[in-house]
Scaffold this active site. Structure first.
Site, PDB file in Angstrom:
ATOM      1  N   THR A 153      96.394 -77.002  77.951  1.00 40.26           N
ATOM      2  CA  THR A 153      96.283 -75.864  77.031  1.00 40.26           C
ATOM      3  C   THR A 153      95.963 -74.625  77.861  1.00 40.26           C
ATOM      4  OG1 THR A 153      94.016 -76.564  76.533  1.00 40.26           O
ATOM      5  CG2 THR A 153      95.721 -77.181  74.956  1.00 40.26           C
ATOM      6  N   LYS A 179      92.838 -83.123  80.740  1.00 41.35           N
ATOM      7  CA  LYS A 179      93.023 -81.713  80.475  1.00 41.35           C
ATOM      8  C   LYS A 179      91.712 -81.151  79.937  1.00 41.35           C
ATOM      9  CE  LYS A 179      93.499 -79.752  77.033  1.00 41.35           C
ATOM     10  NZ  LYS A 179      92.607 -79.049  76.038  1.00 41.35           N
ATOM     11  N   THR A 190      87.116 -78.545  75.340  1.00 42.37           N
ATOM     12  CA  THR A 190      88.053 -79.428  74.659  1.00 42.37           C
ATOM     13  C   THR A 190      88.732 -80.206  75.802  1.00 42.37           C
ATOM     14  OG1 THR A 190      88.202 -77.825  72.996  1.00 42.37           O
ATOM     15  CG2 THR A 190      90.111 -79.249  73.250  1.00 42.37           C
ATOM     16  N   GLU A 276      87.719 -72.160  82.608  1.00 38.92           N
ATOM     17  CA  GLU A 276      88.296 -70.858  82.271  1.00 38.92           C
ATOM     18  C   GLU A 276      87.611 -69.743  83.057  1.00 38.92           C
ATOM     19  OE1 GLU A 276      89.742 -71.916  77.732  1.00 38.92           O
ATOM     20  OE2 GLU A 276      87.780 -71.002  78.038  1.00 38.92           O
ATOM     21  N   ASN A 400      88.959 -66.266  76.239  1.00 38.86           N
ATOM     22  CA  ASN A 400      88.515 -66.709  74.934  1.00 38.86           C
ATOM     23  C   ASN A 400      88.621 -65.625  73.872  1.00 38.86           C
ATOM     24  OD1 ASN A 400      87.415 -69.617  74.995  1.00 38.86           O
ATOM     25  ND2 ASN A 400      86.750 -68.727  76.922  1.00 38.86           N
TER      26      ASN A 400
END
Length: 405
Positions: A153, A179, A190, A276, A400
């Site tokens: 993702t 992932k 996630t 991230e 985000n």
């Protein structure tokens, strides 16, 4: 920017496992967003799942299907989490299982669904179902790399690990993909993980290994402190290596478990390395604790501190932020004069204050590194725990803030 995360390995195929990837256009047209993993008849599947009480429909359905017997197919979609979707979400996940079951000639309960992506949006079943024939046609024992890309993702790089180990006169293979890059917090972190071996493993032991190894790997990573609704890590054993079945009493168990642990650790650490906006891979090493819970409380308090994480991004040796985190971790009767805090081998805190030999220059030299260990010795017991995290950068906020756009 992934920290120390290289290209995918050359995967060893796992006898009895095939993987296929297709594009369903779930979120973006043309993106490979649908993955199927096929396990040969006679395989056993174990797993661990999110502890978020708002768990996604596919998590609920996967647990239910696993209670009925051993599955044959894992169906994974990205771009939509099918979480926070109520009864309709369960119906949609079941519709996908039923459609794949018809195409593959198995019972619907032999299909396990997994989803990852945006929460609260209905699953686009009308896009997924037409892509099922293509994803089944693509099934290939060498499909690990394609599948690693297909489950991504916000990941910047695919994540995978592969090992072979000799058990008796048999070579056993373990391969896996994972992932995750955000909404990462233990319980689970996630993220999705899929690991397979061709070893024959006693089913109860397989579940024990999935739980025990998941606890020290995927349940010891954190990027932002948020536990996802969709987390799952599955372990498949096909038994096609021809080895004598591994049990708790087997002389081969230690060797097999060590190889499996390496795969779990590699996949879990890869998620943190690709966090991230991450620019630092950070190990929080807490020892000398009175209990495991105490050590983890200290480690997570440091790992979740926005002030510590932003100092890490700035390469600022603001050790007071670490000291403050240790102090508010809830450890009772903490002897401040006994504990020590280190950055790598540079002592920051001793005897309740800054170590006499510490200097900003020494601290800065550690903080500019892409990989750092924050070590805390509470000196009140024998327990030790490690947690892995990353820094907070401007890119984390940007990613985000723009996630749904």
């Amino acid at each position: 920017m992934a920290v120390g995360l290289g290209p995918l390995p050359g995967f060893f195929p796992v006898a009895g496992v095939r993987l296929g990837v297709a594009s369903a256009g779930i979120k973006k047209p043309g993106r490979r967003d649908l993955v199927v993993i096929e396990a040969a008849p006679g395989s056993h599947v174990a797993g661990i799942f999110t502890r978020n009480q708002f768990c996604a429909a596919p998590v609920t359905l996967t647990r239910e299907h696993m209670s009925r017997g051993q599955p044959r197919f894992l169906l994974i979609n990205t771009g939509n989490a099918n979480a926070g979707t109520g009864e309709q979400g369960l119906k949609d996940a079941m519709a996908c299982c039923e459609a794949l079951a018809v195409e593959a000639g198995v019972a619907p309960s032999e299909v396990l669904p997994f989803s990852t992506g945006v929460i609260g949006e209905p699953l686009p079943v009308d896009r997924i179902l037409p892509a099922l024939p293509a994803v089944l046609k693509a099934l290939d024992p060498n499909g690990w790399a394609d599948a690693a890309h297909g489950i991504m993702t916000t990941d910047t790089l695919p994540k995978g690990a592969t090992r072979q180990v000799t058990l008796g006169d048999r070579t056993v293979t373990i391969s896996g993909i994972s992932k995750g890059a955000g909404m990462i917090r233990p319980n689970m972190a996630t993220m999705l993980g899929f690991i397979a071996t061709d070893a024959a493993v006693e089913p109860k032991l397989l579940q024990s290994l999935a739980s025990e190894l998941g606890e020290i790997s995927f349940n010891r990573i954190t990027i932002d402190g948020d536990t996802s609704t969709n987390d799952a890590c599955m372990l498949i054993a096909t038994g096609q290596a021809g080895n004598q079945e591994i049990t708790r009493e087997s002389p081969d168990l230690a060797r097999f478990e060590e190889a499996l642990r390496e795969v779990y650790m590699t996949l879990a650490h890869a998620i943190v390395r690709d966090g991230e906006g991450a620019t630092k891979f950070v190990t929080i090493d807490v020892q000398g604790a009175a209990s495991s819970r105490e050590a983890l409380d200290v480690a997570y308090t440091i790992a979740h501190s926005p002030l510590v994480k932003t100092a890490l991004y700035a390469s600022d040796p603001n050790w007071g932020r670490i000291l403050a985190a240790v102090g508010r971790a809830g450890v009772t009767d903490l002897d401040l004069n006994a504990l020590t805090i280190h950055l790598d081998d540079v002592c920051l805190v001793r005897n309740g204050g800054r170590a006499p030999e510490y200097s900003e220059e020494r601290g800065k030299a550690v903080m500019i590194q892409p990989e750092i260990t924050i070590g805390v010795d509470l000196r009140r017991g024998e327990m030790r725990e490690r947690v892995w995290t990353c820094d907070f950068s401007h890119d984390y906020v940007t990613i985000n803030a723009e996630y749904r756009s």
